[in-house]
Scaffold this motif. Structure first.
Motif, short mmCIF file in Angstrom:
data_model
loop_
_atom_site.label_atom_id
_atom_site.label_comp_id
_atom_site.label_asym_id
_atom_site.label_seq_id
_atom_site.Cartn_x
_atom_site.Cartn_y
_atom_site.Cartn_z
N TYR A 3 62.58 3.08 20.76
CA TYR A 3 62.02 4.43 20.93
C TYR A 3 62.93 5.24 21.84
O TYR A 3 63.56 4.73 22.77
N GLU A 4 62.98 6.54 21.57
CA GLU A 4 63.73 7.44 22.42
C GLU A 4 62.97 7.75 23.70
O GLU A 4 63.57 8.00 24.75
N ASN A 5 61.65 7.74 23.61
CA ASN A 5 60.82 7.99 24.78
C ASN A 5 60.96 6.85 25.78
O ASN A 5 60.86 5.68 25.43
N VAL A 6 61.20 7.20 27.05
CA VAL A 6 61.45 6.19 28.08
C VAL A 6 60.22 5.31 28.29
O VAL A 6 60.34 4.08 28.41
N TYR A 7 59.04 5.91 28.33
CA TYR A 7 57.83 5.14 28.59
C TYR A 7 57.47 4.24 27.41
O TYR A 7 57.02 3.10 27.60
#
Length: 506
Positions: A476-480
């Protein structure tokens, strides 16, 4: 006649020799009995001392009960040495410690000889230690800020509240409760955010998070122990808040349960302090050696090639023995050497930081004996409060939930990813095994087998995830989202293992 005399002489000589052998055999048997009797006597003395101390430990109390202007009694501290300290006084037990040191030296020697024979150079290095304990300055700054917050925020806030609440109890209670909850939230959030933001190495992260949890438990224990006294109408004004010296001393002594005073020794034995710190350093070096040589190499290329269930099973069982050695080193370094070093420096006399957890036959006893310091805090400030309000069963579950969350929270911040293997072990299997009560010798064997296997699973899965995050692309590109996802499982699936499993069950 000469022949007869010769035969009689040989017979007499044989009889005499047999008598001497019998006498020697009798002496050896008496010596064995004396040694066994002495060993049993010393061991019985040690156990009687600890059992006598246990009569004063972990007595349930009614928190908030104030009688005669004295805080109600919970755990009572008595002067006593750690169990291993007393056991090492027995030469037979001390020899086992010496054998362990000899095996350590031989393992290092074997690695050196192997490197010289196969690689023509010695590969032993301190690189893993240097990396793991990196960012020393930032680690020290974070610890100093947490410690100063406890000293310059918690104590003045509590002192002001305890001294002024009688004028308007409802208002001051609400203000103090809100501010204390806000402080606890900041103490839990800010250091964790800094650890993740700066991506501290594992050992440095562990130091910061462990100190964060310790200080949280300290300040909560201080407030929980003294708030009932401050709120009691019959308490004298001078008794509503302990003086600052008691609070400061409590922050350093190796216990999480607050008392106004503790049993003290007469002097500090600095040679013993140096010995304990030397043992901590030795355990760190030994653990780094085990990780670098035996645990991590099979996982360093995880995600770069094909991975099957067969590889996973082999790696898990291959991690059991070195993992168990790492576990024993961690126990000895933290709960024996480190705790005893601080107990000696602060002249803290009650050094029962653990009991004989290696002899227990079930997990219920294991949880109560292997870490007395944390167990006492959980019992006094979590279990007793919940048990009084909701019953013992819910209190037990509450303790397991808190322990599971804290353990997983620690590993999550140390490794900078969430892979809840330990949470499942504690929150699911730990609860089930708690009610599996076995009292035979087979229970001790089963406990050691399951404990060793669990540690092997932890090492294998967390090492696989660690190296998968270095060798595999992000999902995923989202860090979380990436933080809470498993890169190891995605790499595994991408290599076709998931398809193989699906076809096998189709």
């Amino acid at each position: 006649m000469d022949t007869l005399s010769s035969k009689n002489g040989i017979y007499v000589s044989k009889v005499t020799r047999d008598m001497e052998v019998d006498k020697l055999r009798s002496r050896i048997q008496v010596l064995q009995e004396d040694i066994t009797s002495e060993f049993r006597s010393q061991l019985s003395t040690i156990l009687e001392q600890h059992l006598a101390g246990l009569e004063h430990v972990s007595v349930p109390r009614e928190n908030g009960d104030v009688k005669g202007h004295k805080r109600s009694k919970g755990k009572q501290f008595v002067a006593r040495e750690s169990l291993l300290t007393e056991l090492f006084e027995i030469s037979h037990i001390r020899t086992i410690y010496h054998i362990f040191l000899a095996m350590l030296a031989l393992m290092f020697l074997h690695s050196i000889l192997y490197d010289l024979a196969e690689l023509n150079s010695i590969q032993l290095s301190l690189n893993i230690i240097v990396y793991a304990f990196g960012e020393v300055r930032l680690t020290a700054e974070l610890w100093l800020m947490m410690f100063c917050s406890a000293v310059f925020i918690v104590y003045p806030l509590f002192h002001f509240w305890a001294s002024h609440r009688s004028s308007n109890p409802a208002l001051f209670d609400w203000l103090f409760g809100s501010m204390f909850v806000a402080y606890c939230g900041c103490l839990l959030y800010l250091p964790a955010e800094q650890v993740l933001h700066h991506r501290l190495p594992p050992a440095s992260s562990f130091i910061v998070i462990l100190e964060q949890i310790r200080l949280f438990m300290k300040v909560y224990g201080f407030v929980r122990s003294n708030a009932p006294m401050a709120m009691a109408s019959e308490t004298k004004e001078s008794d509503r808040c302990p003086n600052f010296n008691k609070f400061l001393f409590y922050l350093f002594v190796p216990t999480l349960v607050y008392r106004d005073s503790y049993p003290r020794t007469s002097q500090v034995r600095w040679r013993l302090v140096a010995l304990h710190f030397g043992q901590v350093v030795g355990c760190v070096v030994y653990t780094a050696f085990l990780l670098e040589r035996l645990v991590l190499p099979p996982f360093q290329r995880y995600g770069l090639g094909q991975m099957t269930w067969r590889h996973l099973v082999v790696h898990v069982f291959g991690s059991v023995m070195p993992g168990m050695l790492c576990y024993l080193c961690a126990f000895f370094a933290l709960l024996h050497a480190w705790m005893n070093a601080f107990a000696e420096m602060t002249r803290f006399a009650d050094r029962m930081f653990y009991r004989d957890w290696w002899n227990v036959t079930n997990y219920a006893s294991f949880y109560r004996t292997w870490n007395i310091v944390v167990h006492d805090w959980l019992y006094e400030y979590i279990y007793t409060d919940v048990a009084r309000l909701r019953g013992k069963f819910l209190a037990t579950l509450s303790v397991f939930v808190v322990s599971s969350i804290v353990h997983e929270y620690t590993l999550m911040l140390v490794f900078n990813f969430c892979f809840p293997v330990l949470f499942i072990q504690f929150g699911v299997f730990g609860v089930l095994l708690h009610f599996f009560n076995v009292r035979s010798a087979g229970g001790n064997v089963l406990l050691w087998m399951t404990l060793s296997l669990g540690i092997g699973i932890d090492l294998a899965f967390y090492a696989a995830e660690w190296y998968a995050r270095q060798n595999c692309p992000s999902i995923y590109e989202n860090v979380y989202a990436d933080f809470f996802s498993s890169r190891a499982l995605s790499c595994w699936s991408g290599n076709g293992v998931a398809d193989t499993v699906v076809r096998a069950f189709a």
